[in-house]
Design a protein around this motif. Sequence first.
Motif, mmCIF file in Angstrom:
data_model
loop_
_atom_site.group_PDB
_atom_site.id
_atom_site.type_symbol
_atom_site.label_atom_id
_atom_site.label_comp_id
_atom_site.label_asym_id
_atom_site.label_seq_id
_atom_site.Cartn_x
_atom_site.Cartn_y
_atom_site.Cartn_z
ATOM 1 N N ARG A 73 0.663 -1.144 0.000
ATOM 2 C CA ARG A 73 0.052 -0.155 -0.159
ATOM 3 C C ARG A 73 0.238 1.722 -0.298
ATOM 4 O O ARG A 73 1.005 2.007 1.210
ATOM 5 C CB ARG A 73 -0.975 0.161 1.369
ATOM 6 N N PRO A 74 1.311 1.198 -1.085
ATOM 7 C CA PRO A 74 2.104 2.881 -1.565
ATOM 8 C C PRO A 74 1.433 3.693 -0.638
ATOM 9 O O PRO A 74 0.411 4.249 -0.519
ATOM 10 C CB PRO A 74 2.740 3.275 -3.013
ATOM 11 N N VAL A 75 2.304 4.819 -0.194
ATOM 12 C CA VAL A 75 2.296 6.005 0.360
ATOM 13 C C VAL A 75 2.658 7.592 -0.674
ATOM 14 O O VAL A 75 3.502 7.011 -0.532
ATOM 15 C CB VAL A 75 2.293 6.495 2.178
ATOM 16 N N ARG A 76 1.207 8.447 -1.190
ATOM 17 C CA ARG A 76 1.513 8.674 -1.243
ATOM 18 C C ARG A 76 2.234 10.248 -1.035
ATOM 19 O O ARG A 76 2.197 10.869 0.549
ATOM 20 C CB ARG A 76 0.990 9.974 -1.830
ATOM 21 N N SER A 77 3.980 10.333 -1.011
ATOM 22 C CA SER A 77 5.189 11.403 -0.366
ATOM 23 C C SER A 77 5.073 12.245 -0.618
ATOM 24 O O SER A 77 5.577 12.479 -2.079
ATOM 25 C CB SER A 77 5.693 10.684 0.287
ATOM 26 N N ALA A 78 5.012 13.815 -0.757
ATOM 27 C CA ALA A 78 5.627 14.996 -1.510
ATOM 28 C C ALA A 78 6.571 15.639 -0.837
ATOM 29 O O ALA A 78 6.532 16.416 0.966
ATOM 30 C CB ALA A 78 4.441 15.634 -1.895
ATOM 31 N N ASP A 79 7.104 16.432 -1.005
ATOM 32 C CA ASP A 79 8.147 17.739 -0.007
ATOM 33 C C ASP A 79 6.960 19.123 0.583
ATOM 34 O O ASP A 79 6.632 19.432 -0.852
ATOM 35 C CB ASP A 79 8.993 18.384 -0.663
ATOM 36 N N HIS A 80 6.141 19.475 1.406
ATOM 37 C CA HIS A 80 5.289 20.122 1.453
ATOM 38 C C HIS A 80 5.698 20.539 2.744
ATOM 39 O O HIS A 80 6.284 20.423 4.259
ATOM 40 C CB HIS A 80 3.817 20.307 1.830
ATOM 41 N N THR A 81 4.685 21.768 3.639
ATOM 42 C CA THR A 81 5.865 22.234 4.936
ATOM 43 C C THR A 81 4.547 23.137 5.309
ATOM 44 O O THR A 81 3.851 24.457 5.598
ATOM 45 C CB THR A 81 6.102 24.232 4.790
ATOM 46 N N PRO A 82 3.781 21.867 6.375
ATOM 47 C CA PRO A 82 2.802 22.231 6.832
ATOM 48 C C PRO A 82 2.716 22.924 7.978
ATOM 49 O O PRO A 82 3.867 22.981 8.651
ATOM 50 C CB PRO A 82 1.761 20.768 7.215
ATOM 51 N N SER A 83 2.433 23.843 9.115
ATOM 52 C CA SER A 83 2.812 24.438 10.161
ATOM 53 C C SER A 83 2.894 23.430 11.678
ATOM 54 O O SER A 83 1.987 22.320 11.500
ATOM 55 C CB SER A 83 1.887 25.058 11.049
ATOM 56 N N MET A 84 3.552 23.570 12.014
ATOM 57 C CA MET A 84 4.260 22.207 12.678
ATOM 58 C C MET A 84 4.614 22.789 14.067
ATOM 59 O O MET A 84 5.498 24.219 14.590
ATOM 60 C CB MET A 84 5.784 22.236 12.026
ATOM 61 N N GLY A 128 19.478 16.985 10.416
ATOM 62 C CA GLY A 128 19.082 18.382 9.911
ATOM 63 C C GLY A 128 17.808 18.097 8.477
ATOM 64 O O GLY A 128 17.428 19.526 8.705
ATOM 65 N N ASP A 129 17.653 17.046 8.340
ATOM 66 C CA ASP A 129 16.539 16.953 7.420
ATOM 67 C C ASP A 129 14.940 16.520 7.740
ATOM 68 O O ASP A 129 14.002 16.260 7.299
ATOM 69 C CB ASP A 129 16.656 15.690 6.216
ATOM 70 N N ALA A 130 15.173 15.981 9.423
ATOM 71 C CA ALA A 130 14.337 15.106 10.251
ATOM 72 C C ALA A 130 13.103 16.494 10.636
ATOM 73 O O ALA A 130 12.298 14.732 9.927
ATOM 74 C CB ALA A 130 15.036 14.883 11.940
ATOM 75 N N LEU A 131 12.812 16.367 9.997
ATOM 76 C CA LEU A 131 12.029 17.712 10.346
ATOM 77 C C LEU A 131 10.503 17.681 8.805
ATOM 78 O O LEU A 131 9.736 17.109 8.517
ATOM 79 C CB LEU A 131 11.665 19.222 10.746
ATOM 80 N N ARG A 132 11.488 18.431 7.827
ATOM 81 C CA ARG A 132 10.956 18.109 6.105
ATOM 82 C C ARG A 132 10.477 16.308 5.993
ATOM 83 O O ARG A 132 9.608 16.624 5.883
ATOM 84 C CB ARG A 132 11.973 18.397 5.153
ATOM 85 N N ALA A 133 11.223 15.537 6.866
ATOM 86 C CA ALA A 133 10.983 13.921 5.980
ATOM 87 C C ALA A 133 9.714 13.852 7.221
ATOM 88 O O ALA A 133 9.095 12.492 5.978
ATOM 89 C CB ALA A 133 12.299 13.359 6.762
ATOM 90 N N ILE A 134 9.594 14.072 8.444
ATOM 91 C CA ILE A 134 8.792 13.774 8.322
ATOM 92 C C ILE A 134 7.686 14.047 8.294
ATOM 93 O O ILE A 134 6.027 13.452 9.058
ATOM 94 C CB ILE A 134 8.659 13.265 10.355
ATOM 95 N N VAL A 135 7.337 14.565 7.548
ATOM 96 C CA VAL A 135 6.080 15.649 7.045
ATOM 97 C C VAL A 135 5.679 14.948 5.900
ATOM 98 O O VAL A 135 4.477 15.265 5.334
ATOM 99 C CB VAL A 135 5.466 17.020 7.709
ATOM 100 N N ARG A 136 6.717 14.651 5.036
ATOM 101 C CA ARG A 136 6.373 14.181 4.048
ATOM 102 C C ARG A 136 5.127 12.782 3.631
ATOM 103 O O ARG A 136 4.498 13.265 2.473
ATOM 104 C CB ARG A 136 7.780 13.715 3.536
ATOM 105 N N PRO A 137 5.163 12.502 4.405
ATOM 106 C CA PRO A 137 3.742 11.729 4.281
ATOM 107 C C PRO A 137 2.331 11.818 4.457
ATOM 108 O O PRO A 137 1.561 11.778 4.428
ATOM 109 C CB PRO A 137 3.857 9.999 5.353
ATOM 110 N N PHE A 138 2.544 12.766 5.498
ATOM 111 C CA PHE A 138 1.130 13.336 5.031
ATOM 112 C C PHE A 138 0.701 14.134 3.744
ATOM 113 O O PHE A 138 -0.691 14.613 4.184
ATOM 114 C CB PHE A 138 1.517 14.912 6.555
ATOM 115 N N ALA A 139 1.514 14.601 2.834
ATOM 116 C CA ALA A 139 0.897 15.120 1.598
ATOM 117 C C ALA A 139 -0.379 13.798 1.427
ATOM 118 O O ALA A 139 -0.767 13.774 0.025
ATOM 119 C CB ALA A 139 1.604 14.877 0.722
ATOM 120 N N ASP A 140 -0.336 11.911 2.029
ATOM 121 C CA ASP A 140 -1.078 11.142 1.788
ATOM 122 C C ASP A 140 -2.412 11.315 3.177
ATOM 123 O O ASP A 140 -2.233 11.418 4.290
ATOM 124 C CB ASP A 140 -0.935 9.904 2.224
#
Length: 395
Positions: free
Chosen positions: A39-50, A142-154
């Motif tokens: 079940r692939p996860v749609r992942s994308a670079d985005h920056t929600p408020s965190m 250094g990329d942890a915060l960007r990486a952990i929100v990418r799957p929220f694009a799904d």
Amino acid sequence: MTRPRSPERFVFWASTAVVVGTYLGFPLTVLLRARLRPRPVRSADHTPSMSVVIAAHNEEAGIGGKLASLLACDYPRELLDVVVASDGSTDRTVEIADGHRTDGVRVLDLPRTGKAGALNAAAGTCRSDVLVLSDANNPLHGDALRAIVRPFADPEVGGVAGDQRYLPSAEADGSAGERSYWSIDRVVKRAESSAGNVVSATGALYAIRRELFPTVVEGVTDDFFVSTNVVCAGRRLVLAEDAVVYEVPAPKAGLEFQRKVRVMTRGLRGVYERRELLDARSHGFYSLQLLLHKVLRRLMVVPLLLMWLASVVAARKGGRAWTLVAAAQTLGYATGAAGLVVRVPGKIGRLVSLASYFVMINAASALAAWNLVRGRRITTWEPAREKDKAEDDAP
């Protein structure tokens, strides 16, 4: 030994089936399921408020480094809210965190209530789209915060688990066993995530949509209780393997044992609080994952002990094969116990470390199960390094 013909042999083979099924059969099933039903996860670079929430009690040794690594992460500062909830700290934790107010760090100086109360208080002040929770002494990549929100694009994803990796530590003894465990666990989590849900997140780093954050109850492992609320809500809990957080093993085996007992006691209590997730009619394969990973594995000391006792009884009744089986188990456990006291270098040392970790984790699980049976709740504690310092300073 081809067929059980007596009670002790039946007990041995039944216990062996439980052990092999939990440690080997379950991971293989998860890996096969991931290959057959991805079940692939749609992942994308985005920056929600965190909002990054850190609960801390007497963490002066690590909070400065943690905040430095957090603020150095590649994430838009205007979208980043950092909250340090001090749970009745009596050291310089609040003072050190206060030094970062100009960087946008908010500090809640709370009375001592326990981590659950601190997390609930901090989360209640957050209005961001995503809550990121992380322990006070774990530096981030250094990329942890960007990486952990990418799957929220799904939109199906409600929570994301980070990937805990260990830093080299010259002071740590017996850490090779735990590192090996986490390497294997990472493979299983990757497969779980690709086919549905990981069982739960690790408190070192995980993220959840703010509307899914529950009120944390006392006496449970908060990361388990919070992250599994995602599954309760019918959303996916997935792994972001590139969201890396670093962990330093406990410097002494005794301290690590105490930590394991505490975590497992609270973890079993958390499973009890989330027992609805064990209903396969509502949660399907996830219920099996939870049962095997968080219940049977935590109670594995029972079939292991039965295996050993049954083989000893069979050996006494005669049979060279059973004598060898009993001797092999005894030697393995004795080696593991000895490795907790004596550090063995080299390749042999790695094998001893694995045996030691296996012995320690099962001894800790036995004590945790006893804590659950007698109703003992662990709601507050002191950081392990603080106990370590007290021991070193003692006359």
